[in-house]
Scaffold this active site. Structure first.
Site, short mmCIF file in Angstrom:
data_model
loop_
_atom_site.label_atom_id
_atom_site.label_comp_id
_atom_site.label_asym_id
_atom_site.label_seq_id
_atom_site.Cartn_x
_atom_site.Cartn_y
_atom_site.Cartn_z
N HIS A 33 -4.09 7.41 6.38
CA HIS A 33 -3.95 6.16 6.34
C HIS A 33 -4.92 5.40 7.15
CE1 HIS A 33 -2.31 2.28 6.51
NE2 HIS A 33 -1.18 2.70 5.45
N ASP A 92 2.24 4.14 9.38
CA ASP A 92 2.75 2.88 9.74
C ASP A 92 3.69 2.77 10.70
OD1 ASP A 92 1.17 2.61 7.20
OD2 ASP A 92 1.85 0.73 6.85
N ASP A 99 0.79 -1.18 0.02
CA ASP A 99 0.12 -0.23 -0.33
C ASP A 99 0.88 1.15 0.01
OD1 ASP A 99 0.74 -0.93 2.72
OD2 ASP A 99 -0.89 0.25 3.51
N HIS A 100 2.08 1.14 0.01
CA HIS A 100 3.16 2.24 0.01
C HIS A 100 3.85 2.48 -1.05
CE1 HIS A 100 1.92 3.57 4.08
NE2 HIS A 100 1.55 2.19 4.15
N HIS A 128 7.17 -0.52 13.11
CA HIS A 128 5.80 -1.24 12.56
C HIS A 128 6.47 -2.72 12.44
CE1 HIS A 128 2.88 -1.48 9.72
NE2 HIS A 128 3.39 -1.67 8.64
ZN ZN Z 1 0.12 0.94 5.24
ZN ZN Z 2 2.93 -1.35 6.72
#
Ligand code: ZN
Ligand code: ZN
Length: 299
Positions: free
Chosen positions: A258, A200, A53-54, A129
């Site tokens: 996010h 994150d 997602d990044h 994270h």
């Molecule tokens: Zn993420």
């Molecule tokens: Zn992540």
């Protein structure tokens, strides 16, 4: 994942026509096109970590940039593995590139400054994270001090081009042969603006450091406080966590981003309430939102 009602998180910072982009999830180029910021001015792309997602939007962005004639060099910052990730995609897809890319990967012992050009620098550091994730802080270089016209007159500098040159930091020579340096007519340098981008992550020391005294902090506010346990397990923050970090770090303003795809638009009121309850100058970010960061003395 991108949802019909909410795209993935990215931040584009524009300054004097140049562009700096933080993260590029799937579909990033669609929203970038909507902003009309353009792709050619992109100078640096900072990837937080290698979760899809990044970073799944990176190849699309690179290809889009190659459609512009001679777009100029690009720097990509990211965790170890970023160059390999982009290299594999480039090799497998064999896409056309008409500009050089230089990679800079974070490692233990990397200097705090990841990138620098004539107008900004980008600092980075490891967050907390489920995998190595980097937080970033963009700092505009300090500006020259305010020009003092009265002082200039006393020194016998006629108003006109000489004033402009002194304001730009140049030493000038007057008709009578006397030289005047900028520090004789300028006040102390004025601090530049600062923006933090950190998603994150759980709160950690680096996050506080990157957020310290920023004008604008973009932070992970993925969960509602009632889902704290899940946030902790997944290496994310609740809006309450994020707003607390922003406040304690002395951020002027925080934008929480996010948001977990499980929440719909109806949940947003709850988010806003929880965030503002902790730190009044907090907002929930929405797709395509834009912010102007004023100089503090002008605000
Ligand atoms: Zn993420
Ligand atoms: Zn992540």
């Amino acid at each position: 994942m991108p949802m019909p009602y909410r795209f993935l998180t990215s931040l584009a910072v524009r300054l004097e026509g140049w562009l700096y982009l933080f993260d590029a999830g799937e579909g990033c180029q669609i929203n970038l096109k909507k902003t009309k910021l353009g792709i050619k001015p992109l100078r640096a792309l900072a990837v937080s970590h290698l979760h899809g997602d990044h970073c799944l939007g990176v190849p699309g962005l690179l290809m889009m940039r190659a459609q512009v004639p001679d777009p100029g060099p690009l720097t990509i910052l990211g965790p170890p593995g970023t160059e390999r990730f982009v290299g594999h995609l480039h090799e497998s897809l064999a896409f056309f590139l008409n500009y050089p890319i230089s990679f800079c990967e974070w490692n233990e012992g990397s200097p705090d400054v990841a990138y620098e050009d004539e107008q900004i620098r980008i600092l980075w550091g490891p967050l907390k994270h489920t995998t190595l994730c980097l937080g970033y802080r963009l700092e505009e270089h300090p500006r020259p001090g305010k020009f003092n016209p009265a002082r200039a007159k006393v020194l016998g500098i006629p108003p006109g081009p000489l004033w402009g040159r002194l304001q730009r930091g140049e030493t000038v020579k007057l008709d009578n042969g006397v030289t005047v340096s900028p520090d004789q007519v300028l006040g102390p340098p004025r601090p530049g603006r600062k923006v933090c981008y950190a998603v994150d992550t759980k709160p950690n020391k680096t996050l506080y450091r990157l957020c310290q005294d920023v004008d604008l902090a973009f932070l992970d506010g993925m969960f509602l406080p009632e889902h704290q346990e899940e946030a902790d397990a997944k290496g994310h923050m609740t809006v309450d966590d994020a707003a607390r970090v922003a406040q304690r770090a002395g951020a002027q303003r925080a934008i929480l981003v996010h948001i977990s795809p499980r929440y719909t638009e109806e949940d947003m009121e709850k988010f806003k309430e929880a965030a503002k309850g902790r730190f009044e100058r907090t907002e929930m970010g929405t797709d395509l939102q834009s912010f102007t960061v004023p100089y503090r003395e002008d605000a």
